[in-house]
Design a protein around this motif. Structure first.
Motif, PDB file in Angstrom:
ATOM      1  N   VAL A  34      44.978  58.123  19.998  1.00 24.71           N
ATOM      2  CA  VAL A  34      43.993  57.036  20.049  1.00 24.71           C
ATOM      3  C   VAL A  34      43.712  56.624  21.488  1.00 24.71           C
ATOM      4  CG1 VAL A  34      45.478  54.975  19.800  1.00 24.71           C
ATOM      5  CG2 VAL A  34      43.221  55.034  18.706  1.00 24.71           C
ATOM      6  N   ASP A  35      44.740  56.650  22.348  1.00 21.72           N
ATOM      7  CA  ASP A  35      44.533  56.303  23.753  1.00 21.72           C
ATOM      8  C   ASP A  35      43.800  57.411  24.506  1.00 21.72           C
ATOM      9  OD1 ASP A  35      45.824  53.873  23.396  1.00 21.72           O
ATOM     10  OD2 ASP A  35      47.772  54.659  24.016  1.00 21.72           O
ATOM     11  N   GLN A  75      36.270  52.754  23.192  1.00 21.81           N
ATOM     12  CA  GLN A  75      36.089  53.513  24.430  1.00 21.81           C
ATOM     13  C   GLN A  75      36.240  52.604  25.646  1.00 21.81           C
ATOM     14  OE1 GLN A  75      35.760  56.941  24.875  1.00 21.81           O
ATOM     15  NE2 GLN A  75      36.427  56.876  22.735  1.00 21.81           N
ATOM     16  N   GLY A  76      35.849  51.336  25.504  1.00 20.15           N
ATOM     17  CA  GLY A  76      36.041  50.366  26.583  1.00 20.15           C
ATOM     18  C   GLY A  76      37.509  50.144  26.892  1.00 20.15           C
ATOM     19  N   TRP A  77      38.358  50.090  25.837  1.00 16.62           N
ATOM     20  CA  TRP A  77      39.806  49.946  26.052  1.00 16.62           C
ATOM     21  C   TRP A  77      40.335  51.147  26.819  1.00 16.62           C
ATOM     22  CZ3 TRP A  77      41.500  45.365  25.809  1.00 16.62           C
ATOM     23  CH2 TRP A  77      41.113  44.477  24.820  1.00 16.62           C
ATOM     24  N   ILE A  78      39.896  52.339  26.424  1.00 18.60           N
ATOM     25  CA  ILE A  78      40.375  53.556  27.092  1.00 18.60           C
ATOM     26  C   ILE A  78      39.948  53.559  28.558  1.00 18.60           C
ATOM     27  CG2 ILE A  78      40.141  56.068  27.189  1.00 18.60           C
ATOM     28  CD1 ILE A  78      39.829  56.022  24.106  1.00 18.60           C
ATOM     29  N   LYS A  79      38.684  53.278  28.811  1.00 21.06           N
ATOM     30  CA  LYS A  79      38.166  53.310  30.182  1.00 21.06           C
ATOM     31  C   LYS A  79      38.812  52.251  31.061  1.00 21.06           C
ATOM     32  CE  LYS A  79      33.856  55.408  28.822  1.00 21.06           C
ATOM     33  NZ  LYS A  79      32.534  55.153  28.299  1.00 21.06           N
ATOM     34  N   GLY A  80      39.201  51.132  30.470  1.00 17.70           N
ATOM     35  CA  GLY A  80      39.855  50.065  31.233  1.00 17.70           C
ATOM     36  C   GLY A  80      41.332  50.312  31.463  1.00 17.70           C
ATOM     37  N   CYS A  82      44.587  51.496  28.644  1.00 15.21           N
ATOM     38  CA  CYS A  82      45.379  50.899  27.565  1.00 15.21           C
ATOM     39  C   CYS A  82      46.407  51.899  27.063  1.00 15.21           C
ATOM     40  CB  CYS A  82      44.496  50.436  26.419  1.00 15.21           C
ATOM     41  SG  CYS A  82      43.820  51.756  25.396  1.00 15.21           S
ATOM     42  N   ALA A  83      47.421  51.384  26.388  1.00 12.61           N
ATOM     43  CA  ALA A  83      48.465  52.218  25.801  1.00 12.61           C
ATOM     44  C   ALA A  83      48.970  51.562  24.527  1.00 12.61           C
ATOM     45  CB  ALA A  83      49.616  52.409  26.780  1.00 12.61           C
ATOM     46  N   HIS A  84      48.996  52.342  23.451  1.00 11.76           N
ATOM     47  CA  HIS A  84      49.570  51.899  22.184  1.00 11.76           C
ATOM     48  C   HIS A  84      50.968  52.515  22.074  1.00 11.76           C
ATOM     49  CE1 HIS A  84      45.285  51.326  21.360  1.00 11.76           C
ATOM     50  NE2 HIS A  84      45.623  50.556  20.341  1.00 11.76           N
ATOM     51  N   PHE A  85      52.000  51.673  21.989  1.00 13.90           N
ATOM     52  CA  PHE A  85      53.378  52.134  21.831  1.00 13.90           C
ATOM     53  C   PHE A  85      53.839  51.800  20.421  1.00 13.90           C
ATOM     54  CE2 PHE A  85      53.040  51.354  26.391  1.00 13.90           C
ATOM     55  CZ  PHE A  85      53.569  52.524  26.906  1.00 13.90           C
ATOM     56  N   LEU A  86      54.158  52.807  19.615  1.00 15.13           N
ATOM     57  CA  LEU A  86      54.650  52.608  18.259  1.00 15.13           C
ATOM     58  C   LEU A  86      56.089  53.074  18.156  1.00 15.13           C
ATOM     59  CD1 LEU A  86      51.435  53.083  17.902  1.00 15.13           C
ATOM     60  CD2 LEU A  86      52.033  53.369  15.522  1.00 15.13           C
ATOM     61  N   GLY A  87      56.887  52.312  17.404  1.00 22.42           N
ATOM     62  CA  GLY A  87      58.228  52.772  17.099  1.00 22.42           C
ATOM     63  C   GLY A  87      59.283  51.760  17.471  1.00 22.42           C
ATOM     64  N   PRO A  88      60.528  52.027  17.192  1.00 22.51           N
ATOM     65  CA  PRO A  88      60.993  53.120  16.345  1.00 22.51           C
ATOM     66  C   PRO A  88      60.538  52.939  14.900  1.00 22.51           C
ATOM     67  CG  PRO A  88      62.803  51.652  16.884  1.00 22.51           C
ATOM     68  CD  PRO A  88      61.612  51.169  17.642  1.00 22.51           C
ATOM     69  N   VAL A  89      60.601  54.023  14.150  1.00 25.14           N
ATOM     70  CA  VAL A  89      60.072  54.048  12.786  1.00 25.14           C
ATOM     71  C   VAL A  89      61.223  54.131  11.793  1.00 25.14           C
ATOM     72  CG1 VAL A  89      58.575  55.306  11.185  1.00 25.14           C
ATOM     73  CG2 VAL A  89      58.021  55.252  13.630  1.00 25.14           C
ATOM     74  N   LYS A  90      61.163  53.280  10.747  1.00 28.80           N
ATOM     75  CA  LYS A  90      62.104  53.359   9.628  1.00 28.80           C
ATOM     76  C   LYS A  90      61.364  54.000   8.462  1.00 28.80           C
ATOM     77  CE  LYS A  90      65.140  50.866   6.506  1.00 28.80           C
ATOM     78  NZ  LYS A  90      64.866  51.800   5.424  1.00 28.80           N
ATOM     79  N   VAL A  91      61.934  55.046   7.900  1.00 30.45           N
ATOM     80  CA  VAL A  91      61.293  55.810   6.835  1.00 30.45           C
ATOM     81  C   VAL A  91      62.121  55.722   5.561  1.00 30.45           C
ATOM     82  CG1 VAL A  91      60.530  58.107   6.107  1.00 30.45           C
ATOM     83  CG2 VAL A  91      60.324  57.428   8.509  1.00 30.45           C
ATOM     84  N   THR A  92      61.440  55.481   4.433  1.00 27.60           N
ATOM     85  CA  THR A  92      62.064  55.529   3.115  1.00 27.60           C
ATOM     86  C   THR A  92      61.335  56.601   2.311  1.00 27.60           C
ATOM     87  OG1 THR A  92      62.558  53.159   3.207  1.00 27.60           O
ATOM     88  CG2 THR A  92      62.656  54.215   1.041  1.00 27.60           C
ATOM     89  N   HIS A 103      56.949  48.552  14.616  1.00 29.23           N
ATOM     90  CA  HIS A 103      56.193  47.621  15.452  1.00 29.23           C
ATOM     91  C   HIS A 103      55.359  48.435  16.431  1.00 29.23           C
ATOM     92  CE1 HIS A 103      59.783  45.249  14.387  1.00 29.23           C
ATOM     93  NE2 HIS A 103      59.028  44.184  14.529  1.00 29.23           N
ATOM     94  N   SER A 104      54.378  47.774  17.034  1.00 30.33           N
ATOM     95  CA  SER A 104      53.700  48.388  18.170  1.00 30.33           C
ATOM     96  C   SER A 104      53.354  47.316  19.188  1.00 30.33           C
ATOM     97  CB  SER A 104      52.413  49.113  17.747  1.00 30.33           C
ATOM     98  OG  SER A 104      51.379  48.189  17.480  1.00 30.33           O
ATOM     99  N   LEU A 105      53.175  47.780  20.402  1.00 30.57           N
ATOM    100  CA  LEU A 105      52.646  46.949  21.477  1.00 30.57           C
ATOM    101  C   LEU A 105      51.407  47.643  22.007  1.00 30.57           C
ATOM    102  CD1 LEU A 105      55.901  46.126  23.490  1.00 30.57           C
ATOM    103  CD2 LEU A 105      54.728  44.677  21.805  1.00 30.57           C
ATOM    104  N   MET A 106      50.352  46.872  22.227  1.00 27.32           N
ATOM    105  CA  MET A 106      49.171  47.392  22.902  1.00 27.32           C
ATOM    106  C   MET A 106      49.170  46.792  24.299  1.00 27.32           C
ATOM    107  SD  MET A 106      45.152  47.129  21.992  1.00 27.32           S
ATOM    108  CE  MET A 106      43.930  47.905  23.029  1.00 27.32           C
ATOM    109  N   VAL A 107      49.304  47.659  25.295  1.00 25.09           N
ATOM    110  CA  VAL A 107      49.343  47.253  26.691  1.00 25.09           C
ATOM    111  C   VAL A 107      47.999  47.603  27.313  1.00 25.09           C
ATOM    112  CG1 VAL A 107      50.519  47.588  28.897  1.00 25.09           C
ATOM    113  CG2 VAL A 107      51.826  47.676  26.763  1.00 25.09           C
ATOM    114  N   VAL A 108      47.412  46.639  28.032  1.00 27.23           N
ATOM    115  CA  VAL A 108      46.105  46.880  28.651  1.00 27.23           C
ATOM    116  C   VAL A 108      46.147  46.527  30.132  1.00 27.23           C
ATOM    117  CG1 VAL A 108      44.823  46.500  26.508  1.00 27.23           C
ATOM    118  CG2 VAL A 108      45.208  44.586  28.051  1.00 27.23           C
ATOM    119  N   ASN A 109      45.294  47.189  30.862  1.00 22.93           N
ATOM    120  CA  ASN A 109      45.132  46.933  32.292  1.00 22.93           C
ATOM    121  C   ASN A 109      44.165  45.764  32.439  1.00 22.93           C
ATOM    122  OD1 ASN A 109      44.688  47.000  35.036  1.00 22.93           O
ATOM    123  ND2 ASN A 109      43.725  49.001  35.056  1.00 22.93           N
ATOM    124  N   LYS A 110      44.642  44.688  33.003  1.00 26.42           N
ATOM    125  CA  LYS A 110      43.807  43.489  33.179  1.00 26.42           C
ATOM    126  C   LYS A 110      43.113  43.449  34.528  1.00 26.42           C
ATOM    127  CE  LYS A 110      43.646  40.238  30.811  1.00 26.42           C
ATOM    128  NZ  LYS A 110      42.677  39.770  29.855  1.00 26.42           N
TER     129      LYS A 110
END
Length: 168
Positions: A34-35, A75-80, A82-92, A103-110
């Protein structure tokens, strides 16, 4: 326990480990795809009629997922920056279906380019609940529900249901 029973049990354990790893790999691929603006790769993570229910929008099917990645907003997020960090993942696992949660964190360049010391901030922290199915293509997302962790009860409840292996 007979040799045949031991072999069958070992094969079952190996299949479960491989399934968990495949699901973790699938979810881990979302952020880079996505990034990177890889709309086809993002869409291919879902079943043909898969659902992505996120706070701002609910997308149905791969066509809408591709459109989201290609949208001016994304596309604006990408050009500016950004990074989507997902995990860790619990699977059943439950046969050919699975529930995963993370969980995830979306980090953006301000501000600023690399030479100007960019200022990265966390835009949002989000709870993700995945309902997955085994297909001929491998494990795919049938439904993903995502809610920002902003204090409303719905978001942590989503995490707890996923951690228990329950559908959203």
């Amino acid at each position: 326990m007979s040799t045949e029973e031991r072999l069958a049990a070992l094969e079952q354990r190996l299949r479960e480990l491989e399934d968990r790893e495949a699901i973790v790999e699938l979810i881990a691929g979302y952020g880079p795809f996505v990034d990177g603006g890889a709309a086809e790769d993002v869409a291919a993570q879902w079943t043909e009629d898969g659902v992505y229910d996120v706070d701002e929008i609910t997308m149905h099917g791969r066509k809408q997922l591709r459109a989201m990645v290609r949208s001016d907003n994304h596309q604006g997020w990408i050009k500016g920056g950004c990074a989507h960090f997902l995990g860790p993942v619990k699977v059943t696992l439950a046969g050919d279906e699975a529930i995963a949660v993370c969980h995830s964190l979306m980090v953006v360049n301000k501000g600023g380019a690399f030479e100007q010391a960019p200022d990265f901030v966390v835009r949002r922290a989000t709870a993700h609940h995945f309902e997955l199915v085994r297909t001929d293509e491998g494990w795919l997302v049938a439904k993903r529900t995502s809610r920002v962790l902003d204090g409303r009860a719905e978001s942590p409840e989503l995490l707890v249901k996923g951690a228990r292996g329950e559908k959203a």
